[in-house]
Each structure stands twice: as structure tokens, then as C-alpha cells.
Write a protein that holds these residues in place. Structure first.
Motif, PDB file in Angstrom:
ATOM      1  N   TRP A  44       0.835  -1.190   0.000  1.00  0.00           N
ATOM      2  CA  TRP A  44       0.000   0.000   0.000  1.00  0.00           C
ATOM      3  C   TRP A  44       0.875   1.247   0.000  1.00  0.00           C
ATOM      4  CZ3 TRP A  44      -4.821   1.324  -0.803  1.00  0.00           C
ATOM      5  CH2 TRP A  44      -5.221   2.589  -0.427  1.00  0.00           C
ATOM      6  N   ASP A  45       0.580   2.154  -0.880  1.00  0.00           N
ATOM      7  CA  ASP A  45       1.260   3.444  -0.949  1.00  0.00           C
ATOM      8  C   ASP A  45       0.179   4.503  -1.122  1.00  0.00           C
ATOM      9  OD1 ASP A  45       2.847   5.630  -1.365  1.00  0.00           O
ATOM     10  OD2 ASP A  45       3.667   4.946  -3.272  1.00  0.00           O
ATOM     11  N   GLY A  46      -0.015   5.329  -0.114  1.00  0.00           N
ATOM     12  CA  GLY A  46      -1.087   6.312  -0.136  1.00  0.00           C
ATOM     13  C   GLY A  46      -0.994   7.318  -1.260  1.00  0.00           C
ATOM     14  N   ARG A  47       0.200   7.537  -1.809  1.00  0.00           N
ATOM     15  CA  ARG A  47       0.336   8.483  -2.920  1.00  0.00           C
ATOM     16  C   ARG A  47      -0.105   7.873  -4.237  1.00  0.00           C
ATOM     17  NH1 ARG A  47       6.255   9.366  -1.104  1.00  0.00           N
ATOM     18  NH2 ARG A  47       6.021   7.236  -1.731  1.00  0.00           N
ATOM     19  N   ASN A  48      -0.001   6.563  -4.379  1.00  0.00           N
ATOM     20  CA  ASN A  48      -0.330   5.909  -5.644  1.00  0.00           C
ATOM     21  C   ASN A  48      -1.587   5.067  -5.594  1.00  0.00           C
ATOM     22  OD1 ASN A  48       2.007   6.918  -6.885  1.00  0.00           O
ATOM     23  ND2 ASN A  48       3.214   5.277  -6.006  1.00  0.00           N
ATOM     24  N   ASN A  49      -2.104   4.794  -4.406  1.00  0.00           N
ATOM     25  CA  ASN A  49      -3.270   3.931  -4.268  1.00  0.00           C
ATOM     26  C   ASN A  49      -4.390   4.673  -3.556  1.00  0.00           C
ATOM     27  OD1 ASN A  49      -0.784   1.656  -3.284  1.00  0.00           O
ATOM     28  ND2 ASN A  49      -1.725   1.621  -5.266  1.00  0.00           N
ATOM     29  N   ASN A  50      -5.606   4.474  -3.999  1.00  0.00           N
ATOM     30  CA  ASN A  50      -6.754   5.014  -3.270  1.00  0.00           C
ATOM     31  C   ASN A  50      -7.739   3.907  -2.924  1.00  0.00           C
ATOM     32  OD1 ASN A  50      -7.978   4.528  -5.731  1.00  0.00           O
ATOM     33  ND2 ASN A  50      -8.861   6.560  -5.930  1.00  0.00           N
ATOM     34  N   TYR A  60     -12.565   1.242  -1.616  1.00  0.00           N
ATOM     35  CA  TYR A  60     -11.822   2.494  -1.461  1.00  0.00           C
ATOM     36  C   TYR A  60     -11.214   2.552  -0.072  1.00  0.00           C
ATOM     37  CZ  TYR A  60     -13.410   4.767  -5.732  1.00  0.00           C
ATOM     38  OH  TYR A  60     -13.613   5.099  -7.031  1.00  0.00           O
ATOM     39  N   GLY A  61     -10.107   3.279   0.059  1.00  0.00           N
ATOM     40  CA  GLY A  61      -9.460   3.482   1.346  1.00  0.00           C
ATOM     41  C   GLY A  61      -8.348   2.482   1.571  1.00  0.00           C
ATOM     42  N   PRO A  62      -7.538   2.717   2.613  1.00  0.00           N
ATOM     43  CA  PRO A  62      -6.441   1.794   2.914  1.00  0.00           C
ATOM     44  C   PRO A  62      -6.969   0.488   3.491  1.00  0.00           C
ATOM     45  CG  PRO A  62      -6.550   3.495   4.572  1.00  0.00           C
ATOM     46  CD  PRO A  62      -7.556   3.861   3.522  1.00  0.00           C
ATOM     47  N   GLY A  76      -4.519  -0.697  -5.657  1.00  0.00           N
ATOM     48  CA  GLY A  76      -4.738  -0.102  -6.962  1.00  0.00           C
ATOM     49  C   GLY A  76      -5.211   1.324  -6.874  1.00  0.00           C
ATOM     50  N   TYR A  77      -5.461   1.880  -8.016  1.00  0.00           N
ATOM     51  CA  TYR A  77      -5.973   3.233  -8.112  1.00  0.00           C
ATOM     52  C   TYR A  77      -7.115   3.246  -9.106  1.00  0.00           C
ATOM     53  CZ  TYR A  77      -6.435   8.174  -8.943  1.00  0.00           C
ATOM     54  OH  TYR A  77      -6.945   9.440  -9.056  1.00  0.00           O
ATOM     55  N   GLN A  78      -8.210   3.855  -8.730  1.00  0.00           N
ATOM     56  CA  GLN A  78      -9.315   4.073  -9.660  1.00  0.00           C
ATOM     57  C   GLN A  78      -9.619   5.554  -9.666  1.00  0.00           C
ATOM     58  OE1 GLN A  78     -12.829   1.765  -9.031  1.00  0.00           O
ATOM     59  NE2 GLN A  78     -11.867  -0.118  -9.680  1.00  0.00           N
ATOM     60  N   ALA A  79      -9.784   6.091 -10.848  1.00  0.00           N
ATOM     61  CA  ALA A  79     -10.115   7.502 -10.969  1.00  0.00           C
ATOM     62  C   ALA A  79     -11.485   7.745 -10.343  1.00  0.00           C
ATOM     63  CB  ALA A  79     -10.103   7.915 -12.428  1.00  0.00           C
ATOM     64  N   TRP A  80     -11.616   8.890  -9.695  1.00  0.00           N
ATOM     65  CA  TRP A  80     -12.908   9.255  -9.124  1.00  0.00           C
ATOM     66  C   TRP A  80     -13.900   9.480 -10.252  1.00  0.00           C
ATOM     67  CZ3 TRP A  80     -12.608   8.164  -4.322  1.00  0.00           C
ATOM     68  CH2 TRP A  80     -11.450   8.401  -3.595  1.00  0.00           C
ATOM     69  N   ARG A  81     -15.156   9.159 -10.011  1.00  0.00           N
ATOM     70  CA  ARG A  81     -16.203   9.357 -11.008  1.00  0.00           C
ATOM     71  C   ARG A  81     -17.316  10.205 -10.409  1.00  0.00           C
ATOM     72  NH1 ARG A  81     -15.239   3.631 -11.745  1.00  0.00           N
ATOM     73  NH2 ARG A  81     -16.994   3.332 -10.346  1.00  0.00           N
ATOM     74  N   TYR A 113     -14.908  22.031  -1.943  1.00  0.00           N
ATOM     75  CA  TYR A 113     -13.847  21.422  -2.746  1.00  0.00           C
ATOM     76  C   TYR A 113     -12.906  20.657  -1.834  1.00  0.00           C
ATOM     77  CZ  TYR A 113     -15.115  24.295  -6.766  1.00  0.00           C
ATOM     78  OH  TYR A 113     -15.775  24.859  -7.809  1.00  0.00           O
ATOM     79  N   VAL A 114     -12.458  19.514  -2.314  1.00  0.00           N
ATOM     80  CA  VAL A 114     -11.495  18.684  -1.593  1.00  0.00           C
ATOM     81  C   VAL A 114     -10.394  18.335  -2.587  1.00  0.00           C
ATOM     82  CG1 VAL A 114     -11.194  16.481  -0.415  1.00  0.00           C
ATOM     83  CG2 VAL A 114     -13.298  17.731  -0.137  1.00  0.00           C
ATOM     84  N   ARG A 115      -9.146  18.340  -2.144  1.00  0.00           N
ATOM     85  CA  ARG A 115      -8.021  17.967  -3.004  1.00  0.00           C
ATOM     86  C   ARG A 115      -7.556  16.574  -2.639  1.00  0.00           C
ATOM     87  NH1 ARG A 115      -2.996  21.761  -3.373  1.00  0.00           N
ATOM     88  NH2 ARG A 115      -4.572  23.008  -4.383  1.00  0.00           N
ATOM     89  N   ASP A 116      -7.400  15.706  -3.655  1.00  0.00           N
ATOM     90  CA  ASP A 116      -6.920  14.353  -3.379  1.00  0.00           C
ATOM     91  C   ASP A 116      -5.399  14.313  -3.446  1.00  0.00           C
ATOM     92  OD1 ASP A 116      -6.258  14.296  -6.072  1.00  0.00           O
ATOM     93  OD2 ASP A 116      -7.553  12.611  -6.569  1.00  0.00           O
ATOM     94  N   ASP A 117      -4.837  13.119  -3.295  1.00  0.00           N
ATOM     95  CA  ASP A 117      -3.380  12.952  -3.255  1.00  0.00           C
ATOM     96  C   ASP A 117      -2.699  13.288  -4.573  1.00  0.00           C
ATOM     97  OD1 ASP A 117      -3.597  12.139  -0.671  1.00  0.00           O
ATOM     98  OD2 ASP A 117      -3.613  10.012  -1.151  1.00  0.00           O
TER      99      ASP A 117
END
Length: 138
Positions: A44-50, A60-62, A76-81, A113-117
Motif C-alpha cells: 500500500w502506498d497512499g500516494r499511488n493507491n486510493n 476504497y481506502g487503505p 490499486g488506483y481508480q479515478a474518481w467518477r 472542494y477537496v483535493r486528493d493525493d
């Protein structure tokens, strides 16, 4: 009989140096506690995985610690929709954005507004966590 002796001598001379070769230990983290091979990309890497997969199901989440040791765990990483619900983990860990400073238009009442990693801006409903809009970073 002579051929058998020559073949046995040839095999012994070939296998002998291999059997005497030193055994090197794998670096830490290469095996899980069951001795199964683990690849470094399964961490798990919080910068590359959501989120992560267990089997074919996305979460979603760790992941909890006990899930990371499962055979079917894949980070993995999935783009937000748009229309997805931002999980409570991300609602508490992502930074609320000052839209004036970031030159964004004012959010509608009940949204922020929220900013992701990865630097993307998400327009999220405060009460529901529903993603209304996504502004992708460069």
C-alpha cells in the motif's frame, strides 16, 4: 558399465558446485508470514493507491492489516467518477480547498472542494459525500 560411470561422474561434477553455492536470504518483505512470494508492487502506498481489490471486489481506502496478507489482495488506483460517494476515510483525510486562493468558482451551497493525493479537485456534497464534479490537475 563404463558409460554409466562416466555419466555419473559428469553429473557429480556439474551438480557439486551448485550444491556448494552459498544460500542467500531473501530481503525482508519479499515473503509474507506464510512463506508465499510477495511482490513489492503489492504494498500500500497512499500516494499511488486510493483503494484495493480483494478477489474481484473494489474497496476504497487503505486496507486493514489482515487484508494485506490475503492472496487475493491487490492495491490499486481508480479515478474518481461523478456520482460516486467519497468514502468517509477520504472525507476526513483530504484537505478542504480554499477556492479563492486556488482561483476556483465558489461551490454551491452544501458543497465544498477537496483535493486528493494526486492534486485533483473534487466538488463534494458536505452531508452526503457525493462527488458532483472533478477538476483534474495538470
Amino acid at each position: 558399465m563404463k558409460r554409466f560411470a562416466i555419466a555419473a561422474l559428469a553429473v557429480a561434477s556439474f551438480v557439486g558446485p551448485l550444491a556448494a553455492a552459498p544460500a542467500f536470504a531473501d530481503p525482508p518483505g519479499r515473503h509474507d508470514n506464510r512463506g508465499n512470494d510477495r511482490h513489492d508492487n503489492n504494498r500500500w502506498d497512499g500516494r499511488n493507491n486510493n483503494g484495493y481489490y480483494t478477489g474481484n471486489q473494489w474497496h476504497y481506502g487503505p486496507p486493514p492489516a489482515n487484508v494485506q496478507n490475503r492472496r487475493d489482495f491487490r492495491p490499486g488506483y481508480q479515478a474518481w467518477r461523478r456520482g460516486d460517494r467519497l468514502p468517509s476515510y477520504y472525507r476526513t483525510h483530504y484537505v478542504v480547498v480554499d477556492y479563492h486562493r486556488e482561483h476556483l468558482r465558489a461551490p454551491p451551497r452544501g458543497y465544498h472542494y477537496v483535493r486528493d493525493d494526486r492534486g485533483n479537485y473534487l466538488l463534494v456534497g458536505i452531508a452526503t459525500g457525493i462527488i458532483a464534479s472533478i477538476l483534474l490537475s495538470h
